[in-house]
Each structure stands twice: as structure tokens, then as C-alpha cells.
Design a protein around this motif. Structure first.
Motif, PDB file in Angstrom:
ATOM      1  N   SER A   1       0.833  -1.205   0.000  1.00 32.03           N
ATOM      2  CA  SER A   1       0.000   0.000   0.000  1.00 32.03           C
ATOM      3  C   SER A   1       0.864   1.250   0.000  1.00 32.03           C
ATOM      4  N   PRO A   2       0.738   2.124  -1.018  1.00 35.95           N
ATOM      5  CA  PRO A   2       1.542   3.355  -1.029  1.00 35.95           C
ATOM      6  C   PRO A   2       1.228   4.267   0.151  1.00 35.95           C
ATOM      7  N   PHE A   3      -0.063   4.468   0.435  1.00 37.95           N
ATOM      8  CA  PHE A   3      -0.406   5.358   1.545  1.00 37.95           C
ATOM      9  C   PHE A   3       0.075   4.795   2.877  1.00 37.95           C
ATOM     10  N   ALA A   4       0.101   3.477   3.002  1.00 36.50           N
ATOM     11  CA  ALA A   4       0.652   2.882   4.218  1.00 36.50           C
ATOM     12  C   ALA A   4       2.150   3.156   4.314  1.00 36.50           C
ATOM     13  N   GLU A   5       2.846   3.161   3.181  1.00 39.62           N
ATOM     14  CA  GLU A   5       4.278   3.456   3.203  1.00 39.62           C
ATOM     15  C   GLU A   5       4.527   4.866   3.717  1.00 39.62           C
ATOM     16  N   LYS A   6       3.654   5.790   3.366  1.00 46.23           N
ATOM     17  CA  LYS A   6       3.750   7.155   3.886  1.00 46.23           C
ATOM     18  C   LYS A   6       3.752   7.141   5.416  1.00 46.23           C
ATOM     19  N   VAL A   7       2.822   6.423   6.013  1.00 49.44           N
ATOM     20  CA  VAL A   7       2.708   6.386   7.474  1.00 49.44           C
ATOM     21  C   VAL A   7       3.841   5.560   8.081  1.00 49.44           C
ATOM     22  N   ARG A   8       4.195   4.443   7.449  1.00 46.09           N
ATOM     23  CA  ARG A   8       5.291   3.622   7.983  1.00 46.09           C
ATOM     24  C   ARG A   8       6.578   4.444   8.102  1.00 46.09           C
ATOM     25  N   LEU A   9       6.847   5.276   7.101  1.00 42.29           N
ATOM     26  CA  LEU A   9       8.060   6.099   7.139  1.00 42.29           C
ATOM     27  C   LEU A   9       7.989   7.169   8.227  1.00 42.29           C
ATOM     28  N   ILE A  10       6.803   7.739   8.445  1.00 39.17           N
ATOM     29  CA  ILE A  10       6.662   8.724   9.515  1.00 39.17           C
ATOM     30  C   ILE A  10       6.881   8.062  10.869  1.00 39.17           C
ATOM     31  N   LEU A  11       6.346   6.868  11.049  1.00 42.96           N
ATOM     32  CA  LEU A  11       6.617   6.109  12.269  1.00 42.96           C
ATOM     33  C   LEU A  11       8.117   5.874  12.434  1.00 42.96           C
ATOM     34  N   GLY A  12       8.782   5.605  11.310  1.00 45.10           N
ATOM     35  CA  GLY A  12      10.225   5.420  11.348  1.00 45.10           C
ATOM     36  C   GLY A  12      10.964   6.703  11.688  1.00 45.10           C
ATOM     37  N   TYR A  13      10.532   7.790  11.077  1.00 45.32           N
ATOM     38  CA  TYR A  13      11.185   9.082  11.320  1.00 45.32           C
ATOM     39  C   TYR A  13      11.083   9.474  12.789  1.00 45.32           C
ATOM     40  N   LYS A  14       9.953   9.188  13.391  1.00 46.34           N
ATOM     41  CA  LYS A  14       9.737   9.522  14.798  1.00 46.34           C
ATOM     42  C   LYS A  14      10.212   8.411  15.731  1.00 46.34           C
ATOM     43  N   GLN A  15      10.762   7.321  15.136  1.00 41.11           N
ATOM     44  CA  GLN A  15      11.295   6.190  15.900  1.00 41.11           C
ATOM     45  C   GLN A  15      10.289   5.663  16.930  1.00 41.11           C
ATOM     46  N   LEU A  16       9.080   5.416  16.425  1.00 43.70           N
ATOM     47  CA  LEU A  16       7.999   4.933  17.268  1.00 43.70           C
ATOM     48  C   LEU A  16       7.854   3.416  17.165  1.00 43.70           C
ATOM     49  N   ALA A  17       7.506   2.799  18.261  1.00 43.86           N
ATOM     50  CA  ALA A  17       7.148   1.379  18.263  1.00 43.86           C
ATOM     51  C   ALA A  17       5.679   1.266  17.873  1.00 43.86           C
TER      52      ALA A  17
ATOM     53  N   ILE B   1     -10.078   5.142  16.413  1.00 38.05           N
ATOM     54  CA  ILE B   1      -9.735   4.688  15.071  1.00 38.05           C
ATOM     55  C   ILE B   1      -9.600   5.922  14.178  1.00 38.05           C
ATOM     56  N   TYR B   2      -8.429   6.121  13.598  1.00 39.30           N
ATOM     57  CA  TYR B   2      -8.150   7.315  12.803  1.00 39.30           C
ATOM     58  C   TYR B   2      -8.050   6.944  11.327  1.00 39.30           C
ATOM     59  N   CYS B   3      -8.930   7.553  10.532  1.00 43.59           N
ATOM     60  CA  CYS B   3      -9.016   7.271   9.101  1.00 43.59           C
ATOM     61  C   CYS B   3      -8.391   8.409   8.299  1.00 43.59           C
ATOM     62  N   ASP B   4      -7.746   8.043   7.189  1.00 40.81           N
ATOM     63  CA  ASP B   4      -7.126   8.978   6.240  1.00 40.81           C
ATOM     64  C   ASP B   4      -5.746   9.410   6.742  1.00 40.81           C
ATOM     65  N   THR B   5      -4.762   9.331   5.848  1.00 36.67           N
ATOM     66  CA  THR B   5      -3.390   9.608   6.277  1.00 36.67           C
ATOM     67  C   THR B   5      -3.162  11.065   6.648  1.00 36.67           C
ATOM     68  N   ALA B   6      -3.944  11.991   6.094  1.00 37.68           N
ATOM     69  CA  ALA B   6      -3.773  13.390   6.492  1.00 37.68           C
ATOM     70  C   ALA B   6      -4.051  13.542   7.985  1.00 37.68           C
ATOM     71  N   LEU B   7      -5.100  12.892   8.466  1.00 40.35           N
ATOM     72  CA  LEU B   7      -5.421  12.937   9.891  1.00 40.35           C
ATOM     73  C   LEU B   7      -4.413  12.132  10.700  1.00 40.35           C
ATOM     74  N   ILE B   8      -4.004  10.982  10.198  1.00 38.72           N
ATOM     75  CA  ILE B   8      -3.021  10.163  10.907  1.00 38.72           C
ATOM     76  C   ILE B   8      -1.731  10.952  11.121  1.00 38.72           C
ATOM     77  N   CYS B   9      -1.323  11.720  10.114  1.00 33.56           N
ATOM     78  CA  CYS B   9      -0.125  12.550  10.256  1.00 33.56           C
ATOM     79  C   CYS B   9      -0.276  13.547  11.399  1.00 33.56           C
ATOM     80  N   GLU B  10      -1.440  14.179  11.499  1.00 34.21           N
ATOM     81  CA  GLU B  10      -1.690  15.140  12.573  1.00 34.21           C
ATOM     82  C   GLU B  10      -1.624  14.454  13.937  1.00 34.21           C
ATOM     83  N   VAL B  11      -2.219  13.285  14.024  1.00 33.94           N
ATOM     84  CA  VAL B  11      -2.250  12.561  15.298  1.00 33.94           C
ATOM     85  C   VAL B  11      -0.841  12.169  15.725  1.00 33.94           C
ATOM     86  N   LEU B  12      -0.047  11.647  14.807  1.00 29.37           N
ATOM     87  CA  LEU B  12       1.319  11.248  15.148  1.00 29.37           C
ATOM     88  C   LEU B  12       2.159  12.453  15.540  1.00 29.37           C
TER      89      LEU B  12
END
Length: 311
Positions: free
Chosen positions: A12-28, A62-73
């Protein structure tokens, strides 16, 4: 804070967007793989109908849409920031363009016959047909851009990204921001999932160098999790308090009403529930599910519609 649970699948491309942000923030985070196509019974038990990938779960929220997920993270882990003050206005505009126009052109290019053959190498014909039918349903009958038109548009967009870079390491300077993660994920699919078509990137070497820097960020600290474990985590949790921001009514629909929220294009399956918050930027539904328990499902206002439904 409850564990971060990402519902996604590897390609999933949009999942890759979030996976990388999790990586950038070094989150478990917990990793739950979901089906690429409908039905997704474990997933929609949480969302109430919304089916797009990915979704972020924090307990019974439950957070839907990567734009919102980015804000939450960003709120949960503000350092390192993906929304630094000096680019707080411009970066989300570029991110929205990347998530819509850039994504549309790139995926139309990626899913020409050579790309389809690569993505589904070794898959049975009926599996390919099911995927094509599923994505056609998500487009609600709208045609996909022709590959020739997509290629021309994609090349223009790649040049725009190169111009934004302008010799910098990232789009807005020395550090990545939300715009980088949004612009990267469609190009990641071209490079990693449809390599026979990745020659389109060669005319923009600065973009390829930037992509290498983005890829090096990695995915943080994922830990496998089953869908059943995620449902149990929701069931034993209580949703967080709704945002304390002022109720903003744009529809004449009062809090406490039964409503349906759906994407305004692509993946139009609605989620129904009780409207418990409508702030300047997001909606929150309360819904009950036998397996998930009481959950709050959150959506951004931008890109979504709100309608009242009969009880």
C-alpha cells in the motif's frame, strides 16, 4: 498512551507514507496486515464501513485517512517534527497535492500492463480480476487516466518535485516534513513495486537521490499483531475524550445525530454512527460493534462528506 496499531498491507503506497513517519519519529507500533480488497470483516468492524488503507488504531480510537493520521502522530510525538513552524502553511498544501494529483497520475502510470504483470507476478488470473474489479468499484465507475496521459503528467510532476528540492536534501530544507512523506509514497510504488516502469524517474536525478534519503529513514519498530488482537485491544479500551474544540456546524446536523461519513471520491463506503464531535478540522463518530466494543472513529473534514441518516 495505548499502543499504536497500524492496519495496512505491505504494497500500500499510503501505508508506506505512514510507515516512514513512524520510522522518522522512531515509534514502536503494532502491524496488522489487512486484505488488499473487500471484504475486510475484521477491519470494518473497527471502522464501520470505511475500507481504505491504512487506518491507525490507538485503543478504542480509530483514525481514518493519512492526512489525519499525520496530525495525530505529530501531536503524540512532536519531535522530530513533520510540521515545523516555518513550513506549517505551505507543506500541507504540497502534501494534499501529492496525495491527490500526483498519486492519481503515478498510479495510472504504474498500472499499465507492464506494471500489472510485475505487481501480480505469479498470482492466479482470478486474483488479478478481483483486484481490478475492487479498484473499479472504489472509483465508482470513473475511468482511470490513460497511461500515455498519465506518463506525460507524471513527468511534469517529477520536474516540479525536482524544482522544489532545488539542491536541498528535502522539499523544504534540511529535514523532511509532511510534504516529503506524501510526495514520496507514489514514487516509492513506481520504484519498488513496478521497477520495469521506474525509468520515468531517471530524468530527475535529484528526485532519485531524495528518494534514497527518504527510504533510508526506515519504518521504526514494528511488531506483528493479529486482527483479533487488535479487536480485543479496542474492546477492552475506552475511547479518549472527544476534542474540546468548539462544535462547528456546517450542515445543520446536531451532535448526537445518527450520521454517515464517507470519502468524497474513491472508496465511498460510508461509516455510520453517532456524531459526537465536529471541530474545525475533523469529525468523530461513536459506534458500537459486537467484536470491537464502543469505538470512536475519526475523520478529517477535508475529503469527506457528512450526512444525517434515519434512526
Amino acid at each position: 498512551m495505548s499502543e499504536l496499531i497500524l492496519h495496512h498491507y505491505p504494497s500500500s503506497p499510503f501505508a508506506e507514507k505512514v510507515r516512514l513517519i513512524l520510522g522518522y519519529k522512531q515509534l514502536a507500533w503494532k502491524s496488522v496486515f489487512i486484505p488488499m480488497i473487500m471484504p475486510k470483516p475484521d477491519f470494518t468492524a473497527l471502522t464501520g464501513g470505511y475500507r481504505k488503507t491504512p487506518v491507525l488504531q490507538i485503543g478504542a480510537d480509530i483514525y481514518c485517512d493519512t492526512a489525519l493520521i499525520c496530525e495525530v502522530l505529530e501531536q503524540l510525538a512532536p519531535t522530530p517534527s513533520i510540521a515545523p513552524e516555518k513550513v506549517k502553511a505551505a507543506a500541507p498544501i504540497v502534501a494534499q497535492w501529492a496525495d491527490s494529483a500526483l498519486f492519481t497520475a503515478s498510479m495510472a502510470w504504474n498500472f499499465q500492463p507492464a506494471g500489472v504483470a510485475q505487481v501480480f507476478a505469479g498470482a492466479p488470473a482470478e486474483g488479478v480480476q478481483a483486484f481490478v474489479a475492487d479498484r473499479a468499484a472504489m472509483r465508482a465507475g470513473a475511468p482511470r487516466m490513460a497511461s500515455a496521459d498519465a506518463g506525460a503528467t507524471y513527468k511534469i510532476y517529477l520536474q516540479r518535485i525536482a524544482s522544489l528540492l532545488g539542491g536541498q536534501d528535502f522539499l523544504f530544507g534540511a529535514q523532511p516534513c509532511v510534504a516529503d512523506f506524501a510526495a514520496y509514497h507514489p514514487l516509492w510504488f513506481t520504484q519498488e513495486r513496478t521497477p520495469p516502469l521506474a525509468g520515468i524517474l531517471d530524468a530527475t536525478p535529484d528526485v532519485k537521490s531524495w528518494m534514497a534519503r527518504m527510504k533510508a529513514i526506515g519504518h521504526g519498530i514494528p511488531d506483528p499483531c493479529s486482527a483479533e488482537e487488535a479487536l480485543q485491544a479496542a474492546h477492552r479500551s475506552t475511547p479518549a475524550s472527544v476534542p474540546g474544540e468548539v462544535f462547528q456546524d456546517e450542515h445543520g446536523i446536531a451532535l448526537g445525530s445518527q450520521v454517515a461519513i464517507a470519502a468524497d471520491h474513491f472508496g465511498l463506503e460510508p461509516s455510520e454512527g453517532e456524531l459526537v464531535a465536529a471541530t474545525r478540522t475533523r469529525y468523530t463518530l461513536r459506534r458500537n460493534d459486537e467484536r470491537a466494543g464502543t469505538v470512536h472513529v475519526h475523520f478529517p473534514r477535508v475529503g469527506f462528506t457528512l450526512k444525517k441518516v434515519s434512526p
